[in-house]
Design a protein around this motif. Structure first.
Motif, PDB file in Angstrom:
ATOM      1  N   ALA A  67      43.114  31.660  46.959  1.00  0.00           N
ATOM      2  CA  ALA A  67      42.582  32.597  45.973  1.00  0.00           C
ATOM      3  C   ALA A  67      41.517  31.943  45.117  1.00  0.00           C
ATOM      4  O   ALA A  67      40.581  32.595  44.661  1.00  0.00           O
ATOM      5  CB  ALA A  67      43.714  33.113  45.094  1.00  0.00           C
ATOM      6  N   SER A  68      41.658  30.646  44.899  1.00  0.00           N
ATOM      7  CA  SER A  68      40.761  30.028  43.940  1.00  0.00           C
ATOM      8  C   SER A  68      39.496  29.457  44.576  1.00  0.00           C
ATOM      9  O   SER A  68      38.425  29.526  43.996  1.00  0.00           O
ATOM     10  CB  SER A  68      41.513  28.944  43.166  1.00  0.00           C
ATOM     11  N   HIS A  78      48.478  43.291  40.732  1.00  0.00           N
ATOM     12  CA  HIS A  78      48.035  42.122  41.491  1.00  0.00           C
ATOM     13  C   HIS A  78      46.900  41.374  40.811  1.00  0.00           C
ATOM     14  O   HIS A  78      46.267  40.542  41.448  1.00  0.00           O
ATOM     15  CB  HIS A  78      47.613  42.554  42.896  1.00  0.00           C
ATOM     16  N   TYR A 134      42.474  46.664  49.923  1.00  0.00           N
ATOM     17  CA  TYR A 134      43.867  47.092  49.868  1.00  0.00           C
ATOM     18  C   TYR A 134      44.179  47.912  51.110  1.00  0.00           C
ATOM     19  O   TYR A 134      43.267  48.459  51.745  1.00  0.00           O
ATOM     20  CB  TYR A 134      44.128  47.939  48.625  1.00  0.00           C
ATOM     21  N   VAL A 170      36.447  41.456  36.866  1.00  0.00           N
ATOM     22  CA  VAL A 170      36.205  40.189  37.566  1.00  0.00           C
ATOM     23  C   VAL A 170      37.470  39.675  38.238  1.00  0.00           C
ATOM     24  O   VAL A 170      37.434  39.159  39.360  1.00  0.00           O
ATOM     25  CB  VAL A 170      35.661  39.134  36.575  1.00  0.00           C
ATOM     26  N   PHE A 171      38.593  39.811  37.543  1.00  0.00           N
ATOM     27  CA  PHE A 171      39.861  39.306  38.084  1.00  0.00           C
ATOM     28  C   PHE A 171      40.789  40.440  38.542  1.00  0.00           C
ATOM     29  O   PHE A 171      41.995  40.260  38.651  1.00  0.00           O
ATOM     30  CB  PHE A 171      40.561  38.443  37.040  1.00  0.00           C
ATOM     31  N   CYS A 222      44.536  38.829  38.901  1.00  0.00           N
ATOM     32  CA  CYS A 222      44.477  37.405  39.238  1.00  0.00           C
ATOM     33  C   CYS A 222      45.458  36.579  38.418  1.00  0.00           C
ATOM     34  O   CYS A 222      45.420  36.553  37.199  1.00  0.00           O
ATOM     35  CB  CYS A 222      43.058  36.891  39.026  1.00  0.00           C
ATOM     36  N   ARG A 238      56.406  37.135  41.389  1.00  0.00           N
ATOM     37  CA  ARG A 238      55.348  36.754  40.473  1.00  0.00           C
ATOM     38  C   ARG A 238      55.899  36.259  39.150  1.00  0.00           C
ATOM     39  O   ARG A 238      55.352  35.339  38.545  1.00  0.00           O
ATOM     40  CB  ARG A 238      54.416  37.948  40.263  1.00  0.00           C
ATOM     41  N   THR A 285      42.762  44.153  38.373  1.00  0.00           N
ATOM     42  CA  THR A 285      43.635  44.716  37.345  1.00  0.00           C
ATOM     43  C   THR A 285      44.851  45.296  38.061  1.00  0.00           C
ATOM     44  O   THR A 285      44.886  45.328  39.285  1.00  0.00           O
ATOM     45  CB  THR A 285      42.893  45.791  36.513  1.00  0.00           C
ATOM     46  N   ALA A 331      36.212  31.709  45.099  1.00  0.00           N
ATOM     47  CA  ALA A 331      35.774  32.325  43.849  1.00  0.00           C
ATOM     48  C   ALA A 331      35.295  31.262  42.864  1.00  0.00           C
ATOM     49  O   ALA A 331      34.219  31.385  42.260  1.00  0.00           O
ATOM     50  CB  ALA A 331      36.910  33.141  43.249  1.00  0.00           C
ATOM     51  N   HIS A 348      57.483  41.928  44.915  1.00  0.00           N
ATOM     52  CA  HIS A 348      56.281  41.238  44.459  1.00  0.00           C
ATOM     53  C   HIS A 348      56.372  40.903  42.979  1.00  0.00           C
ATOM     54  O   HIS A 348      56.108  39.779  42.560  1.00  0.00           O
ATOM     55  CB  HIS A 348      55.048  42.099  44.745  1.00  0.00           C
ATOM     56  N   PHE A 363      43.202  50.004  42.068  1.00  0.00           N
ATOM     57  CA  PHE A 363      43.933  48.834  41.570  1.00  0.00           C
ATOM     58  C   PHE A 363      45.289  49.234  40.960  1.00  0.00           C
ATOM     59  O   PHE A 363      46.264  48.515  41.060  1.00  0.00           O
ATOM     60  CB  PHE A 363      43.123  48.130  40.472  1.00  0.00           C
ATOM     61  N   PHE A 384      51.479  29.121  34.553  1.00  0.00           N
ATOM     62  CA  PHE A 384      50.121  29.362  34.057  1.00  0.00           C
ATOM     63  C   PHE A 384      50.104  29.649  32.564  1.00  0.00           C
ATOM     64  O   PHE A 384      49.172  30.238  32.040  1.00  0.00           O
ATOM     65  CB  PHE A 384      49.473  30.511  34.845  1.00  0.00           C
ATOM     66  N   VAL A 393      37.905  43.998  46.708  1.00  0.00           N
ATOM     67  CA  VAL A 393      39.284  43.556  46.930  1.00  0.00           C
ATOM     68  C   VAL A 393      39.975  44.533  47.884  1.00  0.00           C
ATOM     69  O   VAL A 393      40.392  45.608  47.467  1.00  0.00           O
ATOM     70  CB  VAL A 393      40.065  43.504  45.597  1.00  0.00           C
TER      71      VAL A 393
HETATM   72  C1  HEM Z   1      36.541  32.428  39.138  1.00  0.00           C
HETATM   73  C2  HEM Z   1      37.616  32.353  39.790  1.00  0.00           C
HETATM   74  C3  HEM Z   1      38.479  33.487  40.266  1.00  0.00           C
HETATM   75  C4  HEM Z   1      38.178  34.803  40.464  1.00  0.00           C
HETATM   76  C5  HEM Z   1      36.852  35.473  40.215  1.00  0.00           C
HETATM   77  C6  HEM Z   1      39.359  35.450  40.937  1.00  0.00           C
HETATM   78  C7  HEM Z   1      39.443  36.804  41.237  1.00  0.00           C
HETATM   79  C8  HEM Z   1      40.579  37.413  41.727  1.00  0.00           C
HETATM   80  C9  HEM Z   1      40.665  38.782  42.089  1.00  0.00           C
HETATM   81  C10 HEM Z   1      39.546  39.764  41.997  1.00  0.00           C
HETATM   82  C11 HEM Z   1      41.913  39.026  42.532  1.00  0.00           C
HETATM   83  C12 HEM Z   1      42.486  40.347  43.052  1.00  0.00           C
HETATM   84  C13 HEM Z   1      43.132  41.046  41.910  1.00  0.00           C
HETATM   85  C14 HEM Z   1      43.682  42.390  42.232  1.00  0.00           C
HETATM   86  O1  HEM Z   1      43.959  42.652  43.409  1.00  0.00           O
HETATM   87  O2  HEM Z   1      43.873  43.143  41.307  1.00  0.00           O
HETATM   88  C15 HEM Z   1      42.628  37.803  42.444  1.00  0.00           C
HETATM   89  C16 HEM Z   1      43.945  37.670  42.806  1.00  0.00           C
HETATM   90  C17 HEM Z   1      44.613  36.461  42.756  1.00  0.00           C
HETATM   91  N1  HEM Z   1      44.122  35.270  42.262  1.00  0.00           N
HETATM   92 FE1  HEM Z   1      42.289  34.924  41.545  1.00  0.00          FE
HETATM   93  N2  HEM Z   1      40.360  34.538  41.033  1.00  0.00           N
HETATM   94  C18 HEM Z   1      39.853  33.349  40.625  1.00  0.00           C
HETATM   95  C19 HEM Z   1      40.528  32.149  40.579  1.00  0.00           C
HETATM   96  C20 HEM Z   1      41.853  31.999  40.872  1.00  0.00           C
HETATM   97  C21 HEM Z   1      42.556  30.770  40.752  1.00  0.00           C
HETATM   98  C22 HEM Z   1      41.994  29.459  40.251  1.00  0.00           C
HETATM   99  C23 HEM Z   1      43.814  30.998  41.148  1.00  0.00           C
HETATM  100  C24 HEM Z   1      44.860  29.923  41.165  1.00  0.00           C
HETATM  101  C25 HEM Z   1      46.067  29.984  41.012  1.00  0.00           C
HETATM  102  C26 HEM Z   1      43.905  32.386  41.534  1.00  0.00           C
HETATM  103  C27 HEM Z   1      45.049  33.024  42.021  1.00  0.00           C
HETATM  104  C28 HEM Z   1      45.112  34.333  42.384  1.00  0.00           C
HETATM  105  C29 HEM Z   1      46.274  34.940  42.983  1.00  0.00           C
HETATM  106  C30 HEM Z   1      47.583  34.235  43.318  1.00  0.00           C
HETATM  107  C31 HEM Z   1      45.966  36.279  43.219  1.00  0.00           C
HETATM  108  C32 HEM Z   1      46.865  37.350  43.847  1.00  0.00           C
HETATM  109  C33 HEM Z   1      47.805  37.877  42.828  1.00  0.00           C
HETATM  110  C34 HEM Z   1      48.771  38.900  43.324  1.00  0.00           C
HETATM  111  O3  HEM Z   1      48.582  39.443  44.427  1.00  0.00           O
HETATM  112  O4  HEM Z   1      49.731  39.166  42.618  1.00  0.00           O
HETATM  113  N3  HEM Z   1      42.689  32.966  41.349  1.00  0.00           N
HETATM  114  N4  HEM Z   1      41.795  36.812  41.947  1.00  0.00           N
END
Ligand code: HEM
Ligand SMILES: Cc1cc2nc3c(=O)[nH]c(=O)nc-3n(C[C@H](O)[C@H](O)[C@H](O)COP(=O)(O)OP(=O)(O)OC[C@H]3O[C@@H](n4cnc5c(N)ncnc54)[C@H](O)[C@@H]3O)c2cc1C
Lengths: 534, 512
Positions: free
Chosen positions: A341-342, A478, A413, A472-473, A480, A157, A475, A345, A153, A122, A164, A411
């Motif tokens: 993305a949302s 990128h 890569y 979970v999200f 979340c 961002r 780190t 999940a 990127h 990550f 948000f 996730v």
């Molecule tokens: C329970 C709900 C969610 C989970 C578990 C989740 C989880 C994740 C994970 C694991 C990643 C990858 C992070 C990484 O590569 O380090 C991610 C990326 C992302 N998530 Fe979520 N997500 C959730 C909800 C949402 C929601 C509601 C949005 C709405 C805007 C969102 C927008 C994004 C975006 C835009 C990325 C990519 C960010 C980037 O590449 O800079 N996610 N999410």
């Protein structure tokens, strides 16, 4: 190690060659025999066998010292497994080593399973960039911002961060609540129509989340009918999202339907963007994420115009980030990534949340008690941010759900240059490297008794301090973008449901079996009965 | 590879969803400015379409720049075919309580000689009643139509001036409009945007390749308490100058519309302008009983004019938008056909866009298919009215036209220019008038076409050439036998002229 692999590459072939007793002088004759005396079929077969051998050798070379099958099923590898992924299969893979690998078709995949290995991936933007899954490029278009890398990127961002913030998120709450009300009524009707017999609610939860997302992202620019179409067709996008897909899109396959659905959503959101631009220019208030973004663009444009004209602008009135004007399509693409993305999940988390609460009456009761308390006893009181802050127990339930059943297990890569992930192993350029979340979130050192659902670990326990394990999200750069919004949404939704609905989970033998469908769901799709709470 | 066909069980919520309730749609119109249909212009077409679609359950936003009662000299005589269409739309009562005058037919006066042309009896009516038209004050009728639209469920009228069209920057689909409400920027969105902003449409240019051509104006006067030679009939006065229309539009008011071709010398500034043209050239040619009131109106000085335009129809091909009414198709108002075309278009279009055929007006592919059908199906009626109006005008207005005028039909045939006040046209005019004088079929056919009752382009074709042949026959009869060879050549020239008059308009109707 590369040398070792090199040895195993040359020796067998060399041995075979010498063992047959052929002399270098004879080589010309051999070739002649090949071309004179053999049919096209023989040549084809020979070439084929050579390719098989090459494919195996390449695999063994890339695998090096890490865990993985000793040989690969010719060409396709465990492709058939990835068509129907099993949680147990993944788990076995994670348990097989800190790093393990598979090869599917031309793709070599390295899985990083421990917390530290996952974090390392990550946090190595020098070597890796997100690739979501293969087909995502086709659905989201290669020009999508999520495929940007490095500074491009980070800059992009930055322009989204303002959407948000706490203040921004508060603006979306009334819209979310509107959708909850509508869908709770639908849940009651579904159970009513089913004669109060349990029916699987997974797809209903998916639809609810899609509607909430659309409402938060594009407000009222699209109709309820369009939202329902998106919610319905979104299933096909998810279905297309397997870790590894057949490399091209073939008509009437999952990826083909997925692409069609994605195009439909892109078109719908592009319409919303055109409308939002008009409405914001006319001085409308911000009702959704798209509005917020468009408004920021207009403010930037105004600022630039003033500067160009030489009108002095107070520093205080300078927009925090200067945005260029994005086209309707670019806006649509970006908003689509939010939905993308949302949707899976959030739907996964919602399904587990409803199931886990129903199975634990004590947890349910405590959530309900807290929800009434933060509303000062008025169950119809509208949600605001202060109220959200006070939902300590509800927040713990949501976090524990996400830890216990992390929606995103892995996730993917892409390795952009040789990546020395450990002292002894370098991931080859062009392969996929996949950090996992589940092992870190079920690490007994961070979360004692990890396979027990225990919200109190977030209140009286030490779970809150385990920031390194909280993957979970994701780190790194990128992580979340929607994590705060996602958790607020789950809290607001389950909180409101607890006050207005009763629901019973009719557990089956499959209820605790994890099904992988992009994210994870109970294998039986969560059979529930909803009734109105008077 | 497992192929995954979308399966309806996934949309279980979909099916249990009650129909989107009326208040949700009201809310979407009023709060979000979003509807199934956005109509630009609450004029003749816009109001009727709003009512028709609203009744079908579509959510409609009707936008109008001024809801004040319009005071215009247009759209004051509705042909029986228009009355029938209004009836189909359930809007017949818009003709009540506006002091409307029944119209039983026409009186054509050629060099002082009159012929009555009543609307033909209705073959389908067991009592063989003759259909009636109505004439009235345009503004009063419009207000009635707007009232009806306002009372229709699912419809809201908004006073706002549309300033721009909103387009999806990616696909080009039209999504609605930008507008100005009082001093504020405003916007209205719809799955389908209907542009019906009238003769000087601001939005047609980008989407329609033809632009209107006008070579004359109607100057309007309001005559008070005048006696028409044949009350309750529309009057067409033909003679040395371009045609004059007279019809009663209220108990005390009669409308005079005087066609004044552009650039005629008698209306030039040097010669005292339009006013002196009306006084010196037009007034003497009017029926005696009408002259005092005409003169009084002239003295009062409230003269107004409108361009008489020709705009052939085109198929709507822009996804998300249709252009209708005068914005899309115009013909000379000599035959009073504009509103009849508009109401019949609404009848046809509301059938073609019926929710059973087009569940979602946002489905641009289906809507465009229906618009292509619309283009061809409306022709039974509209091509008749369009061609008739243009051909009759070409026939009867020639006397007064300016020789330097490049001509109306330039767009369609550069070579076939009707010459001014030429002898062939004279022959055709006389033949036409004599044809009417024969009565019976010779008037029932033509007036049935004009009234919007007969919807067969062939009938028009037939009568037109019957007139041409009859004209030649008259010519042959009245000339001495000695000059026969010359007369034959002349007859051919007349026939050629008839073709030159009508074919450009026929061609314009068979284009996409
Ligand atoms: C329970 C709900 C969610 C989970 C578990 C989740 C989880 C994740 C994970 C694991 C990643 C990858 C992070 C990484 O590569 O380090 C991610 C990326 C992302 N998530 Fe979520 N997500 C959730 C909800 C949402 C929601 C509601 C949005 C709405 C805007 C969102 C927008 C994004 C975006 C835009 C990325 C990519 C960010 C980037 O590449 O800079 N996610 N999410
Ligand atoms: C001199 C003359 C006489 C005529 N006499 C007859 C006759 O006797 N019988 C007959 O059947 N036809 C007659 N016509 C034709 C008839 O008037 C038209 O065909 C008919 O009015 C067309 O209807 P419409 O709805 O297309 O346009 P209109 O009725 O002109 O309606 C257009 C509406 O759009 C509104 N509008 C325009 N721009 C905007 C904007 N930007 N935003 C919001 N609203 C806007 C206008 O205010 C208007 O209300 C005559 C025409 C002329 C020129």
């Amino acid at each position: 190690m590369a040398a070792a692999a090199g040895n195993s590459f040359t020796s067998p072939a060399a041995n075979a060659l010498y063992g047959s007793g052929l002399d270098v002088k004879d080589v010309g004759g051999v070739l002649q025999r090949l071309f004179n005396g053999t049919s096209g079929w023989t040549i084809a077969l020979t070439v084929f066998l050579m390719l098989v051998v090459y494919d195996q050798i390449l695999y063994i070379y890339q695998k090096g010292s890490i865990a993985g099958p000793r040989l690969k099923i010719p060409f396709m590898g465990p492709f058939l497994d990835s068509v129907n992924p099993k949680f147990e299969g993944y788990k076995a893979k994670w348990d097989s080593g800190d790093l393990s690998c598979v090869s599917v078709f031309h793709k070599f995949v390295v899985i990083a399973s421990t917390r530290d290995m996952a974090r390392k991936v990550f946090n190595s933007p020098m070597y890796v960039k997100p690739c979501v899954v293969d087909v995502a490029q086709k659905l989201l278009r290669p020009t999508n911002w999520v495929f940007l890398d490095g500074k491009a990127h980070v800059d992009f961002r930055k322009g989204l961060n303002g959407l948000f913030t706490r203040r921004a998120l508060e603006l979306y709450l009334p819209g979310q609540e509107e959708v909850y009300d509508k869908y709770f009524a639908k849940f009651l009707k579904l159970s009513e129509d089913a004669g109060r017999k349990p029916i699987p609610f997974m797809s209903a939860f998916r639809e609810l989340n899609c509607a909430v997302s659309c409402r938060t992202f594009v407000g009222h620019y699209t109709t309820d009918e369009a939202v329902r179409k998106i919610a319905n067709d979104y299933y096909m996008i998810t279905a297309a999202l397997e870790l590894v897909n057949f490399p091209i899109i073939i008509p009437f396959t999952k990826t083909w339907y997925g692409k069609k659905a994605a195009d439909m959503v892109l078109e719908e959101f592009a319409k919303c963007a055109a409308k939002s631009k008009v409405r914001m220019a006319a001085g409308g208030d911000i009702t959704c994420i798209m509005d917020g973004w468009v408004k920021a663009m207009l403010e930037s444009q105004e600022y630039r115009e003033k500067v160009a004209k030489g009108v002095p602008v107070d520093e205080a009135n300078k927009p925090a980030i200067l945005l260029r004007e994005f086209t309707d399509f670019e806006i649509s693409q970006t908003i689509f990534t939010f939905l993308f993305a949302s949707q899976d999940a959030s739907s996964s988390a919602t399904t587990w949340l409803f199931q886990l609460m129903a199975d634990r009456p004590d947890v349910f009761e405590r959530v309900r008690e807290e929800q009434l308390r933060v509303r000062d006893g008025d169950k119809d009181r509208k949600i605001d941010m202060d109220m959200m802050d006070k939902m300590v127990y509800t927040r713990a339930v949501v976090k524990e759900t996400l830890r216990y059943r992390p929606p995103v297990l892995m996730v993917p890569y892409m390795v952009k240059k040789e990546f020395p992930v450990t002292a002894s192993y370098t991931v080859p350029k062009g392969s996929m490297v996949v950090p996992t979340t589940y092992p870190a979130l079920h690490d007994p050192e961070a979360y004692p008794d990890p396979d027990t659902f225990n919200p109190d670990r977030w209140i009286t326990g030490t779970a809150e301090q385990q920031v390194k394990n909280w993957l979970v999200f994701g780190t790194g750069p990128h992580y979340c973008l929607g994590q705060t919004y996602a958790q607020l949404n789950l809290m607001a939704m389950i909180g409101k449901a607890s006050l207005h609905l009763d629901w019973v989970h009719h557990a089956t033998a499959q209820s605790e079996t994890i099904k992988v469908f992009a994210t994870i769901f109970p294998q039986d799709d969560c059979p529930l009965v909803f009734t109105k709470r008077e | 590879m497992r192929s995954e066909v979308p399966n309806s069980s996934r949309s279980m919520i979909l099916r249990s969803d009650p129909d989107v309730s009326a208040d949700v749609r009201d809310q979407r119109r009023l709060r979000d400015h979003d509807a199934d249909v956005v109509i630009v212009g609450a004029g003749i077409l816009g109001c009727a379409l709003a009512v028709a679609l609203g009744k079908q359950g579509r959510s409609v936003l009707l936008l109008e720049k001024s809801l004040k009662e319009p005071d215009r000299i247009v759209g004051e005589l509705l042909q029986p075919g228009g009355v029938a269409a209004l009836e189909k739309l359930g809007l017949r009562d818009c003709l009540d309580d506006i002091d409307a005058i029944p119209v039983y037919g026409y009186e054509v006066i050629y060099y002082g000689q009159g012929v009555e042309i009543p609307y033909p009896e209705n073959a389908n009516d067991p009592n063989r009643r003759r259909p009636e038209g109505r004439s009235f004050h345009h503004g009063r009728f419009i207000q009635k139509l707007r009232d009806a639209a306002m009372r229709t469920p699912n419809v809201n009228i908004v006073e706002t001036t549309v300033t721009d069209i909103v387009k999806n920057g990616w696909t080009g689909q039209i999504l609605g409009v930008q507008s100005q409400t009082k001093l504020n920027s405003d916007y209205y969105f719809g799955s389908l945007t209907v542009v019906a902003d009238g003769y000087s449409s601001k939005f047609r240019k980008q989407y329609i390749k033809h632009q209107p051509v006008s070579r004359s104006k109607f100057w309007g006067l309001e005559l008070i308490d005048t006696e028409l030679p044949r009350p309750r009939h529309g009057h067409v006065v033909l003679g040395d100058s371009a045609p004059v229309l007279l019809y009663q539009i209220g108990t005390h008011e009669t409308r005079a519309l005087v066609d004044v071709p552009d650039n005629i010398p008698s209306a030039s500034v040097k010669n005292g302008g339009v006013k002196s043209h009306l006084r010196n050239v037009v007034l003497p040619g009017l029926p005696k009983s009408v002259r005092p009131a005409f003169e009084a109106a002239l003295d009062k000085g409230a003269l107004r004019s409108m361009p008489n335009s020709w705009l052939p129809p085109t198929t709507n091909k822009t996804p998300g938008m249709v252009i209708l009414g005068d914005a899309m198709n115009m013909r000379h108002p000599l035959t009073g056909g504009g509103m009849t075309v508009a109401f019949n278009d609404v009848v046809l279009l509301s059938e073609l866009l019926n929710p059973e055929k087009v569940p979602d007006l946002g489905d641009t592919k289906v809507v465009l298919q229906q618009m292509s059908k619309f283009h061809w199906q409306r022709k039974n009626l509209t091509s008749v009215i369009n061609i008739l109006a243009q051909a009759l005008y070409s026939l009867f207005a020639a006397n007064g036209t300016d020789p330097s005028d490049p001509g109306y039909t330039t767009n369609y045939s550069l070579t076939l220019k009707p010459e001014t006040a030429d002898p062939q046209l004279r022959v055709l005019q006389l033949g036409c008038f004599r044809y009417f004088q024969m009565g019976g079929q010779c008037i029932d056919g033509p007036v049935g076409l004009l009234a919007g009752i007969i919807r067969q382009p062939f009938v028009l074709f037939y009568h037109f050439f019957a007139v041409a042949l009859y004209s030649i026959w008259i010519m042959l009869r009245t000339r001495s036998l000695l000059r026969l060879p010359l007369t034959v050549v002349g007859g051919a020239a007349v026939f050629w002229k008839a073709c030159v008059v009508i074919f450009p308009y026929i061609f314009s109707e068979v284009k996409v």
